[in-house]
Enzyme design. Structure first.
Site, PDB file in Angstrom:
ATOM      1  N   ASP A 113       0.864  -1.178   0.000  1.00  0.00           N
ATOM      2  CA  ASP A 113       0.000   0.000   0.000  1.00  0.00           C
ATOM      3  C   ASP A 113       0.902   1.230   0.000  1.00  0.00           C
ATOM      4  O   ASP A 113       1.983   1.216   0.592  1.00  0.00           O
ATOM      5  CB  ASP A 113      -0.862   0.041   1.269  1.00  0.00           C
ATOM      6  CG  ASP A 113      -1.983  -0.982   1.270  1.00  0.00           C
ATOM      7  OD1 ASP A 113      -2.069  -1.782   0.328  1.00  0.00           O
ATOM      8  OD2 ASP A 113      -2.777  -0.973   2.225  1.00  0.00           O
ATOM      9  N   HIS A 169       5.475  -7.002  -0.298  1.00  0.00           N
ATOM     10  CA  HIS A 169       5.262  -8.331  -0.859  1.00  0.00           C
ATOM     11  C   HIS A 169       5.978  -8.518  -2.196  1.00  0.00           C
ATOM     12  O   HIS A 169       6.448  -7.557  -2.807  1.00  0.00           O
ATOM     13  CB  HIS A 169       3.757  -8.552  -1.053  1.00  0.00           C
ATOM     14  CG  HIS A 169       2.972  -8.504   0.219  1.00  0.00           C
ATOM     15  ND1 HIS A 169       2.450  -9.621   0.820  1.00  0.00           N
ATOM     16  CD2 HIS A 169       2.637  -7.449   1.027  1.00  0.00           C
ATOM     17  CE1 HIS A 169       1.810  -9.266   1.936  1.00  0.00           C
ATOM     18  NE2 HIS A 169       1.915  -7.954   2.071  1.00  0.00           N
ATOM     19  N   SER A 255       8.073   4.887   5.254  1.00  0.00           N
ATOM     20  CA  SER A 255       9.154   4.160   4.598  1.00  0.00           C
ATOM     21  C   SER A 255       8.926   4.115   3.097  1.00  0.00           C
ATOM     22  O   SER A 255       7.915   4.615   2.604  1.00  0.00           O
ATOM     23  CB  SER A 255       9.230   2.739   5.162  1.00  0.00           C
ATOM     24  OG  SER A 255       9.149   2.750   6.573  1.00  0.00           O
TER      25      SER A 255
END
Length: 293
Positions: A113, A169, A255
């Site tokens: 996201d 991911h 981040s």
């Protein structure tokens, strides 16, 4: 104020920013910049913050954070007795039924996201941080024998604001190399700081690895830490991975995940390229289509 493009509504929105007034002051005033260089960017400051976020007392921050940033907790797994501390909440996991992965092998998905910028036909010696500020791929990964593999390829920069899901991911099936870790500082990766500090991604703590993917060739993953990020945690095991498998997560703080793909292996979606050209990030969800083979 940070504007971004919502791909679903096709409208511009204003991002809710954690500590916005603090960030603006730190990166825009002479005194703030002195405090930044003396204390905020240092590892010890992020360690202190991380220590607090690992303690039970930090639980008191969770409810306020959820309400302030309108986080839909129905998307996430909830421990039976609740989160033990703020960090456990921060790197919360998505419920399996809430994970939507584009399964078509020709589709490139977002690794997380966040807010994305994308560049095609990149010059590896002049990667764009923001208009007028560039850096080289060799500087970013501290390695000058790999960078040429990505000449005229694509670069995807996904910024994860503190309010977002903070696990990242794999974007395809394949095998991932071991992680190389590079020590560095802890500057914010907020657009305000990107405008003020040259080569932030090369200055901050970061880690990189290469996914030998089945459908998009070798993909260079770079995870970049930021202010108050206690750790970058890699959870993969260097074995065969599947599209959508977890690679790792960040502890507290905003981040960034950066992906590099080789030339002519993928076409990034038109709306993302167009918004990037305007200097606008697009909001994306983990597993969402961002390009195609």
């Amino acid at each position: 104020m940070i504007k971004f493009y919502n791909r679903k509504t096709e409208k511009y929105e204003i991002e809710l920013v954690a500590g916005e007034s603090y960030i603006n002051w730190i990166y825009s005033s002479p005194l703030g910049m002195k405090i930044l260089e003396l204390f905020v960017k240092k590892k010890i400051t992020s360690r202190i913050c991380g220590y607090y976020c690992d303690r039970a007392i930090s639980k008191i921050k969770i409810k306020k954070f959820v309400n302030e940033f309108k986080i839909d907790m129905a998307r996430f797994e909830m421990p039976e007795k609740g989160f033990n501390n703020f960090n456990e909440f921060f790197y919360r996991k998505l419920k399996k039924e809430k994970i939507n992965i584009e399964s078509d092998k020709k589709i490139l998905i977002s690794p997380c996201d966040g807010k994305i910028l994308a560049y095609e036909n990149i010059d590896i010696k002049m990667l764009i941080q923001i208009k007028g500020i560039t850096y080289s791929l060799a500087e970013l990964i501290g390695h000058d024998s790999i960078d040429s593999n990505y000449t005229e390829g694509s670069c995807l920069i996904v910024r994860l604001p503190p309010s977002d899901y903070h696990r990242f991911h794999f974007v395809d099936h394949g095998t991932c190399s071991p992680t190389t870790k590079i020590k560095g500082f802890y500057y914010s990766v907020n657009p305000t700081s990107l405008n003020r500090i040259k080569k932030i991604f090369c200055a901050n703590k970061r880690e990189w690895s290469i996914l030998d993917s089945e459908n998009f060739g070798e993909i260079l993953y770079v995870e970049v830490g930021a202010t108050f990020v206690g750790s970058i945690i890699q959870t993969y095991n260097n074995k065969k991975v599947e599209k959508g498998d977890e690679k790792g997560y960040f502890k507290f703080g905003g981040s960034t995940v950066i992906l590099f793909l080789k030339k002519d292996v993928c076409k990034i979606d038109k709306d993302i390229i167009e918004q990037t050209a305007k200097g606008m990030e697009c909001s994306v969800s983990m597993g969402e289509r961002i390009g195609s083979k």
